[in-house]
Design a protein around this motif. Structure first.
Motif, mmCIF file in Angstrom:
data_model
loop_
_atom_site.group_PDB
_atom_site.id
_atom_site.type_symbol
_atom_site.label_atom_id
_atom_site.label_comp_id
_atom_site.label_asym_id
_atom_site.label_seq_id
_atom_site.Cartn_x
_atom_site.Cartn_y
_atom_site.Cartn_z
ATOM 1 N N ASN A 204 47.515 53.712 36.757
ATOM 2 C CA ASN A 204 48.153 52.349 36.757
ATOM 3 C C ASN A 204 47.284 51.430 36.765
ATOM 4 O OD1 ASN A 204 50.779 53.372 36.898
ATOM 5 N ND2 ASN A 204 50.349 54.213 38.937
ATOM 6 N N HIS A 205 46.218 51.667 36.467
ATOM 7 C CA HIS A 205 45.115 50.427 36.515
ATOM 8 C C HIS A 205 44.015 50.661 35.403
ATOM 9 C CE1 HIS A 205 46.712 50.337 40.667
ATOM 10 N NE2 HIS A 205 46.487 49.131 40.850
ATOM 11 N N PHE A 206 43.685 49.433 35.072
ATOM 12 C CA PHE A 206 42.705 49.264 33.935
ATOM 13 C C PHE A 206 41.512 48.248 34.400
ATOM 14 C CE2 PHE A 206 46.828 50.122 32.315
ATOM 15 C CZ PHE A 206 46.830 51.124 31.489
ATOM 16 N N GLY A 214 30.049 40.346 30.338
ATOM 17 C CA GLY A 214 30.590 39.307 31.218
ATOM 18 C C GLY A 214 31.121 39.968 32.373
ATOM 19 N N GLU A 215 32.167 39.182 32.992
ATOM 20 C CA GLU A 215 33.080 39.469 34.019
ATOM 21 C C GLU A 215 33.863 40.740 33.892
ATOM 22 O OE1 GLU A 215 36.003 37.430 37.427
ATOM 23 O OE2 GLU A 215 35.828 36.594 35.181
ATOM 24 N N ARG A 216 34.079 41.427 34.631
ATOM 25 C CA ARG A 216 34.876 42.841 34.459
ATOM 26 C C ARG A 216 35.912 42.535 35.583
ATOM 27 N NH1 ARG A 216 32.764 47.377 35.999
ATOM 28 N NH2 ARG A 216 30.720 46.391 37.106
ATOM 29 N N ILE A 217 37.228 42.923 35.262
ATOM 30 C CA ILE A 217 38.445 42.827 36.194
ATOM 31 C C ILE A 217 39.186 44.023 36.046
ATOM 32 C CG2 ILE A 217 38.441 40.217 36.137
ATOM 33 C CD1 ILE A 217 40.886 40.365 34.251
ATOM 34 N N GLY A 223 49.823 44.692 33.215
ATOM 35 C CA GLY A 223 48.789 43.601 32.543
ATOM 36 C C GLY A 223 48.709 42.416 33.712
ATOM 37 N N GLN A 224 48.934 42.632 35.128
ATOM 38 C CA GLN A 224 48.767 41.482 35.953
ATOM 39 C C GLN A 224 47.409 41.680 36.630
ATOM 40 O OE1 GLN A 224 52.284 42.814 38.232
ATOM 41 N NE2 GLN A 224 53.304 41.182 37.330
ATOM 42 N N TYR A 225 46.650 40.822 36.950
ATOM 43 C CA TYR A 225 45.581 40.738 37.480
ATOM 44 C C TYR A 225 45.508 41.047 38.997
ATOM 45 C CZ TYR A 225 41.258 38.772 39.741
ATOM 46 O OH TYR A 225 40.049 38.570 40.333
ATOM 47 N N VAL A 226 44.750 42.062 39.329
ATOM 48 C CA VAL A 226 44.392 42.738 40.466
ATOM 49 C C VAL A 226 43.278 42.277 41.416
ATOM 50 C CG1 VAL A 226 44.392 44.892 41.838
ATOM 51 C CG2 VAL A 226 45.810 44.860 39.870
ATOM 52 N N GLY A 227 42.235 42.435 40.694
ATOM 53 C CA GLY A 227 41.081 41.616 41.495
ATOM 54 C C GLY A 227 39.616 41.908 40.348
ATOM 55 N N LYS A 228 38.711 41.661 41.115
ATOM 56 C CA LYS A 228 37.286 41.973 40.144
ATOM 57 C C LYS A 228 36.804 43.231 40.235
ATOM 58 C CE LYS A 228 35.334 37.089 40.506
ATOM 59 N NZ LYS A 228 34.239 36.265 40.816
#
Length: 230
Positions: A204-206, A214-217, A223-228
Motif C-alpha cells: 500500500n505504499h510507494f 533529489g528528495e524522496r517521499i 497517491g496521497q503524500y505520507v511523509g519523507k
C-alpha cells in the motif's frame, strides 16, 4: 514562396528566390552559429520563422513584420497545419497563421508516428490527438514494469543471503519519457508519471524520487503524500 538568407556584415536579409529580388528590406541580426542546414526558412501561409541574436524565435510576414513576437526557444516547421512551440519550459501549438491552437502549458508535444497525430504530455499523463486536436488515444505510455519489493532474506544461506522478493501484480510502474508513475491492474493511474524513480515499499505504499538524486517521499496507494523517505 521559398526564401533564404544572404550575409551582409552580421545581418542577414530575406530574399524571394522566385524573382531574385528582396521580399522586403527589413534586416534581422542572426546569431552567427545558426545552422541553416537544419532549418527550413520558408513561407507557409504567408509566414516564415525568424530567429534573433539572443536565440529567440518568432514568425514574420512577407513585409518582414513580426506576426508572432520572438519569445520562443524553438518553433518547429509546420506539420499538418500546426507548429510546435517551446518557451524553454513548456510546449504549445500554433496554427499556420500564428494563432494559438493549444496554450503553452504542456510538458511535451511531439509527433506520434504510430497513429499520425501528436502526443501531448501534461501533469504525468499523455494522450494522442489528431491534427484537428480530436483525441485518438486517451492514455498512452512508453513502457510497463511489474512492481515488486524485498520481502525477506533467507537466513539459512551462509554467505550472500538470498533476497526474496514479493511481486505485487496489482501495481505496475509506467513511463512517459524519463518520468515514472504507477497504474493499477485496471489501468487506473495511482501516481502520475512525473517522478524520476518509483518503487513499491509494501502493498500500500510507494517511494518516489522527485528529481534525480533529489528528495524522496512516501505516498500511499491513493497517491496521497505520507511523509519523507528515510
Amino acid at each position: 514562396s521559398r526564401c533564404f538568407s544572404l550575409v551582409s556584415s552580421d545581418l542577414r536579409k530575406r530574399r524571394d528566390i522566385s524573382s531574385g529580388e528582396p521580399a522586403f528590406t527589413t534586416t534581422f541580426p542572426i546569431h552567427y552559429n545558426l545552422n541553416y542546414d537544419d532549418i527550413a526558412f520558408q513561407f507557409h501561409s504567408g509566414l516564415c520563422v525568424m530567429r534573433t541574436m539572443d536565440n529567440k524565435w518568432g514568425l514574420i510576414n512577407t513585409q518582414g513584420e513580426w506576426v508572432v513576437e520572438p519569445i520562443y526557444n524553438t518553433i518547429s516547421a509546420p506539420q499538418n497545419g500546426l507548429r510546435i512551440v517551446y518557451d524553454g519550459n513548456k510546449y504549445g501549438l500554433l496554427t499556420l497563421d500564428g494563432q494559438p491552437a493549444l496554450p503553452v502549458e504542456y510538458d511535451d508535444i511531439r509527433p506520434y508516428s504510430v497513429r499520425g497525430g501528436l502526443r501531448l504530455v501534461k501533469d504525468g499523463f499523455a494522450k494522442v490527438v489528431d491534427h484537428n486536436l480530436n483525441t485518438i488515444i486517451p492514455f498512452v505510455h512508453d513502457g510497463l514494469h511489474l512492481l515488486s519489493y524485498v520481502d525477506d532474506y533467507r537466513s539459512d544461506v551462509p554467505t550472500d543471503r538470498e533476497i526474496i522478493t514479493a511481486a505485487v501484480p496489482k501495481y505496475w510502474r509506467y513511463n512517459i519519457g524519463s518520468e515514472s508513475g504507477v497504474i493499477d491492474i485496471d489501468g487506473n493511474v495511482i501516481i502520475p508519471a512525473k517522478y524520476y524513480m518509483v518503487r513499491i515499499v509494501d502493498d500500500n505504499h510507494f517511494e518516489v524520487e522527485v528529481t534525480c538524486g533529489g528528495e524522496r517521499i512516501i505516498v500511499n496507494a491513493k497517491g496521497q503524500y505520507v511523509g519523507k523517505a528515510e
